[in-house]
Structure formats: C-alpha cells, structure tokens
Design an enzyme around this catalytic site. Structure first.
Site, PDB file in Angstrom:
ATOM      1  N   THR A  82       0.845  -1.191   0.000  1.00 19.87           N
ATOM      2  CA  THR A  82       0.000   0.000   0.000  1.00 19.87           C
ATOM      3  C   THR A  82       0.884   1.245   0.000  1.00 19.87           C
ATOM      4  OG1 THR A  82      -0.118   0.118   2.408  1.00 19.87           O
ATOM      5  CG2 THR A  82      -1.819  -1.187   1.292  1.00 19.87           C
ATOM      6  N   GLY A 140      -0.650   4.763   0.730  1.00 20.92           N
ATOM      7  CA  GLY A 140      -1.563   5.881   0.984  1.00 20.92           C
ATOM      8  C   GLY A 140      -2.526   6.062  -0.171  1.00 20.92           C
ATOM      9  N   ARG A 183      -1.862   6.496  -3.289  1.00 21.00           N
ATOM     10  CA  ARG A 183      -1.350   5.974  -4.562  1.00 21.00           C
ATOM     11  C   ARG A 183      -1.818   4.527  -4.759  1.00 21.00           C
ATOM     12  NH1 ARG A 183       2.637   8.660  -2.166  1.00 21.00           N
ATOM     13  NH2 ARG A 183       3.923   6.842  -1.723  1.00 21.00           N
ATOM     14  N   ASP A 199      -9.928  12.176   8.257  1.00 21.80           N
ATOM     15  CA  ASP A 199      -9.315  11.580   9.438  1.00 21.80           C
ATOM     16  C   ASP A 199      -8.682  10.255   9.013  1.00 21.80           C
ATOM     17  OD1 ASP A 199      -8.627  10.501  11.892  1.00 21.80           O
ATOM     18  OD2 ASP A 199     -10.588  10.784  12.807  1.00 21.80           O
ATOM     19  N   GLY A 203      -4.951   2.345   8.014  1.00 18.75           N
ATOM     20  CA  GLY A 203      -4.208   1.138   7.663  1.00 18.75           C
ATOM     21  C   GLY A 203      -4.774  -0.097   8.337  1.00 18.75           C
ATOM     22  N   ASP A 204      -5.141   0.036   9.600  1.00 23.87           N
ATOM     23  CA  ASP A 204      -5.747  -1.094  10.313  1.00 23.87           C
ATOM     24  C   ASP A 204      -7.080  -1.474   9.686  1.00 23.87           C
ATOM     25  OD1 ASP A 204      -3.637  -1.343  12.139  1.00 23.87           O
ATOM     26  OD2 ASP A 204      -4.531   0.147  13.475  1.00 23.87           O
ATOM     27  N   GLY A 220     -13.413  10.577  13.473  1.00 24.08           N
ATOM     28  CA  GLY A 220     -13.712   9.758  14.647  1.00 24.08           C
ATOM     29  C   GLY A 220     -13.460   8.291  14.395  1.00 24.08           C
TER      30      GLY A 220
END
Length: 178
Positions: A96, A98, A100, A123, A128-129, A164
């Site tokens: 990954t 971001g 791109r 946000d 990633g999680d 959030g």
C-alpha cells in the site's frame, strides 16, 4: 484538521509477551509482528486457514513468521532484508502507498496495481488497520487478488472520509462485494 492527517507515536507493544495456544477456528487469520509469540503460535496453528500479515515495519520475528504467511500486506515504508518476501515463502505480496495505487505480486509471476478511490480525507487515524481488516474479510469473500485489494481500498476510503474512530462504520454496514 487541515488535511485529515495525524501522527501517532507508538512503542509497537514493546515488552509485551502475549501468547496463545489452541486451534484456529476461523476462515482467515490476520497477524502482525507486534506480539511475536502470539503471531507465531496463531500462524503455526492456522493449517489451511489463510494467514494475512500486516507488515508495517521489519521485526525480527518475521524471519520465522514469513514462511507461514499466505499474504504479506506491506506499507510502502516496509523494508525486508534480502532475500525478498517471495523467496522467503510468501505467495502474495501487496504494498500500500496511501492515496497511490496498491501494488501486488504473486510468487508465480502475477502482478499489477489497483487504484485507490479519490476521496476527501478528513481523518486517517487507523486507516491502515481498517484496510488490513477489510483485506482479511475480502480473502474469504473475493476470488482474486485485485478484487480483494479493491474491496479493502473502498472500505479504507470510506473510513478516511469520516472523523472519529467509529463514525464511518454505519456507511459500510451491510456492504456487499461486487
């Protein structure tokens, strides 16, 4: 507030000795190297259950863990010492980057990239999680690597549109694969 980016400082569970024993009763397993004993014991017990690795940074446990992994989902900042991940026994490697495109390759020579939906990021904390969790779901639901990545990309894109930790979940509730 300007661009939805945040900085989080973490010790990566330094000093934690979490462990586990038992059998795996799941359709897919998602591990990382933050809890080495836990990751190794679960991956070893997985058997035919696909093991997905969230690889954000190199950790010493990865020397033992990588041969047990079916999919290594790496950040663009992840750097492994030689040999490469396929040579260490990982059939599928995903990277990954971001906003791109997400790149992928398979040990049998397949490769490609999947674009990330363009959204207004409000946000990014936990994106990633969320992406890795969605990838784990997609491993069970989607037939191909590009389809799995596309699903994870769409879920993570929805996550970053909301401020959030949980406000985004109603936007994906009941989401079907296409």
């Amino acid at each position: 507030d300007r661009d939805g980016e945040r900085t989080v400082v973490s010790r990566n569970a330094a000093g934690s000795q979490a462990s586990w024993s038992g059998s795996v009763d799941a359709d897919v397993v998602l591990v990382d190297g933050h809890h080495p004993n836990l990751a190794l014991s679960v991956a070893r017990a997985a058997g035919d259950v696909p093991v997905v690795l969230d690889a954000g940074s190199w950790k010493p446990v990865l020397d033992e863990l990588l041969p047990l992994v079916d999919i290594a989902a790496c950040s663009a900042h992840f750097a492994a010492p030689e040999p490469g991940l396929h040579q260490r026994g990982v059939p599928t490697v995903i990277t990954t980057a971001g906003p791109r495109p997400v790149r992928w390759s398979t040990a049998d020579g397949g490769s490609g990239e999947v674009p990330v939906p363009a959204v207004e990021a409000r946000d990014t904390l936990g994106a990633g999680d969320v992406w890795h969790g969605a990838l784990a779901v997609a491993v069970v639901r989607e037939p191909t690597v590009p389809d799995r990545i596309r699903f994870a990309n769409e879920v993570a894109a929805e996550r970053v549109r909301h401020v959030g930790p949980r406000s985004w979940t109603t936007a994906i509730a009941g989401r079907n694969t296409t």
